[in-house]
Design a protein around this motif. Structure first.
Motif, PDB file in Angstrom:
ATOM      1  N   SER A  71     -24.052  44.173   8.888  1.00 38.11           N
ATOM      2  CA  SER A  71     -24.046  44.810  10.212  1.00 38.11           C
ATOM      3  C   SER A  71     -22.645  45.257  10.618  1.00 38.11           C
ATOM      4  N   GLN A  72     -21.647  44.416  10.336  1.00 35.15           N
ATOM      5  CA  GLN A  72     -20.276  44.770  10.729  1.00 35.15           C
ATOM      6  C   GLN A  72     -19.861  46.096  10.099  1.00 35.15           C
ATOM      7  N   ALA A  73     -20.277  46.290   8.852  1.00 34.52           N
ATOM      8  CA  ALA A  73     -19.936  47.560   8.179  1.00 34.52           C
ATOM      9  C   ALA A  73     -20.704  48.728   8.804  1.00 34.52           C
ATOM     10  N   ALA A  74     -21.913  48.445   9.268  1.00 32.01           N
ATOM     11  CA  ALA A  74     -22.764  49.523   9.793  1.00 32.01           C
ATOM     12  C   ALA A  74     -22.439  49.872  11.251  1.00 32.01           C
ATOM     13  N   TYR A  75     -21.850  48.945  11.980  1.00 31.76           N
ATOM     14  CA  TYR A  75     -21.714  49.118  13.430  1.00 31.76           C
ATOM     15  C   TYR A  75     -20.949  50.380  13.875  1.00 31.76           C
ATOM     16  N   PRO A  76     -19.782  50.682  13.300  1.00 34.49           N
ATOM     17  CA  PRO A  76     -19.071  51.857  13.832  1.00 34.49           C
ATOM     18  C   PRO A  76     -19.929  53.129  13.820  1.00 34.49           C
ATOM     19  N   ASP A  77     -20.615  53.391  12.711  1.00 33.58           N
ATOM     20  CA  ASP A  77     -21.455  54.599  12.641  1.00 33.58           C
ATOM     21  C   ASP A  77     -22.668  54.482  13.553  1.00 33.58           C
ATOM     22  N   LEU A  78     -23.260  53.288  13.589  1.00 33.88           N
ATOM     23  CA  LEU A  78     -24.447  53.097  14.428  1.00 33.88           C
ATOM     24  C   LEU A  78     -24.102  53.326  15.901  1.00 33.88           C
ATOM     25  N   LEU A  79     -22.971  52.765  16.342  1.00 33.71           N
ATOM     26  CA  LEU A  79     -22.611  52.898  17.754  1.00 33.71           C
ATOM     27  C   LEU A  79     -22.267  54.339  18.100  1.00 33.71           C
ATOM     28  N   ALA A  80     -21.638  55.027  17.158  1.00 33.53           N
ATOM     29  CA  ALA A  80     -21.338  56.442  17.398  1.00 33.53           C
ATOM     30  C   ALA A  80     -22.648  57.228  17.508  1.00 33.53           C
ATOM     31  N   ALA A  81     -23.604  56.922  16.635  1.00 35.14           N
ATOM     32  CA  ALA A  81     -24.892  57.632  16.678  1.00 35.14           C
ATOM     33  C   ALA A  81     -25.627  57.328  17.979  1.00 35.14           C
ATOM     34  N   LEU A  82     -25.596  56.063  18.401  1.00 38.68           N
ATOM     35  CA  LEU A  82     -26.285  55.697  19.646  1.00 38.68           C
ATOM     36  C   LEU A  82     -25.665  56.388  20.849  1.00 38.68           C
ATOM     37  N   ALA A  83     -24.327  56.444  20.850  1.00 41.05           N
ATOM     38  CA  ALA A  83     -23.646  57.108  21.976  1.00 41.05           C
ATOM     39  C   ALA A  83     -24.062  58.572  22.024  1.00 41.05           C
ATOM     40  N   GLU A  84     -24.152  59.184  20.866  1.00 39.25           N
ATOM     41  CA  GLU A  84     -24.545  60.599  20.756  1.00 39.25           C
ATOM     42  C   GLU A  84     -25.998  60.788  21.207  1.00 39.25           C
ATOM     43  N   GLU A  85     -26.885  59.904  20.724  1.00 36.04           N
ATOM     44  CA  GLU A  85     -28.312  60.042  21.039  1.00 36.04           C
ATOM     45  C   GLU A  85     -28.612  59.740  22.504  1.00 36.04           C
ATOM     46  N   SER A  86     -27.785  58.880  23.109  1.00 36.87           N
ATOM     47  CA  SER A  86     -28.136  58.369  24.445  1.00 36.87           C
ATOM     48  C   SER A  86     -27.232  58.869  25.562  1.00 36.87           C
ATOM     49  N   GLY A  87     -26.012  59.256  25.218  1.00 35.92           N
ATOM     50  CA  GLY A  87     -25.036  59.582  26.263  1.00 35.92           C
ATOM     51  C   GLY A  87     -24.446  58.329  26.919  1.00 35.92           C
ATOM     52  N   VAL A  88     -24.744  57.141  26.387  1.00 32.99           N
ATOM     53  CA  VAL A  88     -24.190  55.891  26.938  1.00 32.99           C
ATOM     54  C   VAL A  88     -23.192  55.322  25.937  1.00 32.99           C
ATOM     55  N   ASP A  89     -21.997  54.985  26.418  1.00 37.35           N
ATOM     56  CA  ASP A  89     -20.967  54.410  25.538  1.00 37.35           C
ATOM     57  C   ASP A  89     -21.118  52.884  25.538  1.00 37.35           C
ATOM     58  N   PRO A  90     -21.471  52.285  24.389  1.00 39.52           N
ATOM     59  CA  PRO A  90     -21.631  50.816  24.368  1.00 39.52           C
ATOM     60  C   PRO A  90     -20.300  50.054  24.371  1.00 39.52           C
ATOM     61  N   GLU A  91     -19.196  50.770  24.513  1.00 45.16           N
ATOM     62  CA  GLU A  91     -17.859  50.175  24.629  1.00 45.16           C
ATOM     63  C   GLU A  91     -17.516  49.251  23.468  1.00 45.16           C
ATOM     64  N   TYR A  92     -17.611  49.807  22.277  1.00 46.12           N
ATOM     65  CA  TYR A  92     -17.154  49.112  21.072  1.00 46.12           C
ATOM     66  C   TYR A  92     -15.645  48.973  21.162  1.00 46.12           C
ATOM     67  N   ARG A  93     -15.166  47.769  20.912  1.00 45.82           N
ATOM     68  CA  ARG A  93     -13.734  47.518  21.006  1.00 45.82           C
ATOM     69  C   ARG A  93     -13.363  46.548  19.902  1.00 45.82           C
ATOM     70  N   ARG A  94     -12.391  46.945  19.074  1.00 44.72           N
ATOM     71  CA  ARG A  94     -12.020  46.078  17.953  1.00 44.72           C
ATOM     72  C   ARG A  94     -10.698  45.397  18.308  1.00 44.72           C
ATOM     73  N   ASN A  95     -10.762  44.383  19.150  1.00 37.40           N
ATOM     74  CA  ASN A  95      -9.508  43.765  19.599  1.00 37.40           C
ATOM     75  C   ASN A  95      -9.225  42.420  18.954  1.00 37.40           C
ATOM     76  N   GLY A  96     -10.012  42.033  17.954  1.00 42.90           N
ATOM     77  CA  GLY A  96      -9.692  40.857  17.153  1.00 42.90           C
ATOM     78  C   GLY A  96     -10.064  39.539  17.811  1.00 42.90           C
ATOM     79  N   LEU A  97     -10.226  38.534  16.951  1.00 38.51           N
ATOM     80  CA  LEU A  97     -10.618  37.189  17.390  1.00 38.51           C
ATOM     81  C   LEU A  97      -9.518  36.208  17.009  1.00 38.51           C
ATOM     82  N   LEU A  98      -9.042  35.456  17.999  1.00 33.81           N
ATOM     83  CA  LEU A  98      -7.993  34.467  17.782  1.00 33.81           C
ATOM     84  C   LEU A  98      -8.599  33.078  18.023  1.00 33.81           C
ATOM     85  N   ILE A  99      -8.632  32.265  16.952  1.00 34.39           N
ATOM     86  CA  ILE A  99      -9.270  30.940  17.047  1.00 34.39           C
ATOM     87  C   ILE A  99      -8.164  29.889  17.133  1.00 34.39           C
ATOM     88  N   VAL A 100      -8.131  29.177  18.249  1.00 28.89           N
ATOM     89  CA  VAL A 100      -6.970  28.320  18.524  1.00 28.89           C
ATOM     90  C   VAL A 100      -7.307  26.826  18.495  1.00 28.89           C
TER      91      VAL A 100
END
Ligand SMILES: Cc1cc2nc3c(=O)[nH]c(=O)nc-3n(C[C@H](O)[C@H](O)[C@H](O)COP(=O)(O)OP(=O)(O)OC[C@H]3O[C@@H](n4cnc5c(N)ncnc54)[C@H](O)[C@@H]3O)c2cc1C
Length: 375
Positions: A71-100
């Motif tokens: 899924s992680q590999a598929a998400y960027p294209d899927l979200l772009a397609a969904l935004a295009e098909e729907s006009g809604v931006d799902p606000e994909y943000r790749r800001n990283g995970l910090l485990i402390v």
């Protein structure tokens, strides 16, 4: 010729899993309907955090990591397609995970090597550079720079509009109350407004899937696990990474709002919020990001995760009823496992080569009553 069956496939449940599954089946040329008892995207799909990774991924079975990786590999294209098909931006943000927290660094590195994932062990100085707002002392943290997130309610809306625009039938406020069988074959579902005929039926009803399937003589161990969440109305820049400290996490959205979650409670189908969880999550927020104490709490809610043994979803034909399929039990990782689960389920419905080995997700005819309860 008039086709006597209005739908080739009918999906019960308009959450993320049901809507993604419907979209996949539609893409394969099937006439698809989604039947939802309320409005689409309003349950766990709305309530979740939208982190596109299991929280400590090395603690999860391969079956979970395999779906998450696809899924992680598929998400960027899927979200772009969904935004295009729907006009809604799902606000994909790749800001990283910090485990402390006090994770096992060897286990984390071994997982990263095996699954070819970016993971760096970082010291306190580097942690401060990555997240100056962090309020806890750290000796060694794990930094996963490629982990992303989506904003759940927006993803739900994007999926719904995409289905509408693609021509998938969505029937809302229509609870499915039972199944219509001819011998050992499913031919439709029952609702208060009558039967709906379909060639194949997919149960994607989240935490309610086990209850719905009970009537068919096979106890499928999918059950609700409540999670409470807080939303702070902060500003952009107050916190920039997804932070994880043991069972508590902080998710900064693009507009500055910050989610803090989440509890794990076995209280049945009870979505109420509690004063204890509010106090505990507030304290976790102030400890992890002290600046959050200065911002208003905007909302406190609870959602019901579809719990399953070891968090491994059932993506499977029903072992006894021909034409009936299950895509449920995604527990804490439905968003990150969703695209792969939907594609795999569509593969099984259509008899296509599966994207992943389906055996870990298969429902067997005799589920061991002693196997672990939803966890
Ligand atoms: C607090 C919290 C935080 C989370 N954080 C994350 C995260 O960061 N990352 C991640 O990957 N996952 C996360 N999750 C998990 C994720 O949200 C779920 O695994 C996912 O949403 C499950 O989707 P679903 O479609 O199976 O279930 P749901 O979204 O619950 O949808 C099921 C749908 O079925 C409908 N339904 C039920 N019964 C019937 C019926 N009889 N007839 C018709 N319709 C019916 C319901 O009304 C509902 O709309 C989180 C969950 C919670 C609660």
């Amino acid at each position: 010729m008039v086709n006597p069956v209005p739908f080739d496939a009918l999906v019960i449940g308009g959450g993320l899993i049901g809507m993604l599954t419907a979209r996949e089946l539609h893409r394969e040329g099937l006439r698809v309907a989604v039947v939802e008892r309320q409005a689409t995207g309003g349950e766990s799909t709305w309530a979740g955090g939208g982190i596109l990774s299991p929280l400590h991924p090395w603690r999860y079975p391969d079956a979970v990591n395999a779906l998450a990786t696809w899924s992680q590999a598929a998400y960027p294209d899927l979200l772009a397609a969904l935004a295009e098909e729907s006009g809604v931006d799902p606000e994909y943000r790749r800001n990283g995970l910090l485990i402390v927290d006090g994770f096992d660094p060897d286990e984390a590195l071994a997982w990263a090597k095996r699954w070819q994932r970016a993971l760096e062990l970082v010291d306190d100085r580097r942690v401060r550079e990555l997240e100056p707002s962090l309020g806890v002392e750290v000796q060694t943290a794990a930094w996963l720079p490629t982990v992303g997130q989506v904003r759940n309610p927006r993803l739900g809306r994007a999926l719904r509009r995409s289905l509408d625009n693609l021509g998938v039938t969505v029937l809302e406020h229509r609870p499915v109350t039972g199944f219509v069988l001819q011998g050992e074959r499913i031919v439709g579902v029952e609702t208060a407004e009558g039967e709906i005929a379909a060639g194949a039926v997919v149960v994607a009803s989240g935490a309610w899937s086990g209850t719905l399937l009970d009537g068919l003589g096979l106890a499928v161990p999918v059950a609700p696990v409540r999670g409470q969440m807080l939303l702070f109305h902060a500003e952009p820049g107050v916190v920039s990474r997804i932070l994880l400290d043991n069972a508590r996490y902080v998710i900064p959205r693009r507009d500055g709002r910050v989610l803090v979650g989440s509890t794990m409670e076995n209280v049945g189908f009870d979505k109420s919020t509690t004063a204890e969880a509010l106090a505990e999550l507030r304290a976790a927020a102030a400890r992890l990001v002290p600046a959050l104490a200065h911002y208003p709490l905007e909302r406190h809610w609870a959602g019901l995760r579809p719990g399953s043994p070891h968090g491994i979803p059932y993506i499977s034909p029903h072992p006894r009823i021909e034409g009936l399929f299950v895509n449920a039990g995604h527990f804490r990782n439905g968003v990150v496992m969703g695209p792969a689960s939907a594609r795999l389920l569509a593969n099984l419905v259509l008899g296509h080569e599966p994207i992943l080995d389906p055996s870990p997700y298969r429902l067997s005819g005799n589920i061991d009553p002693d196997q672990p309860k939803p966890s």
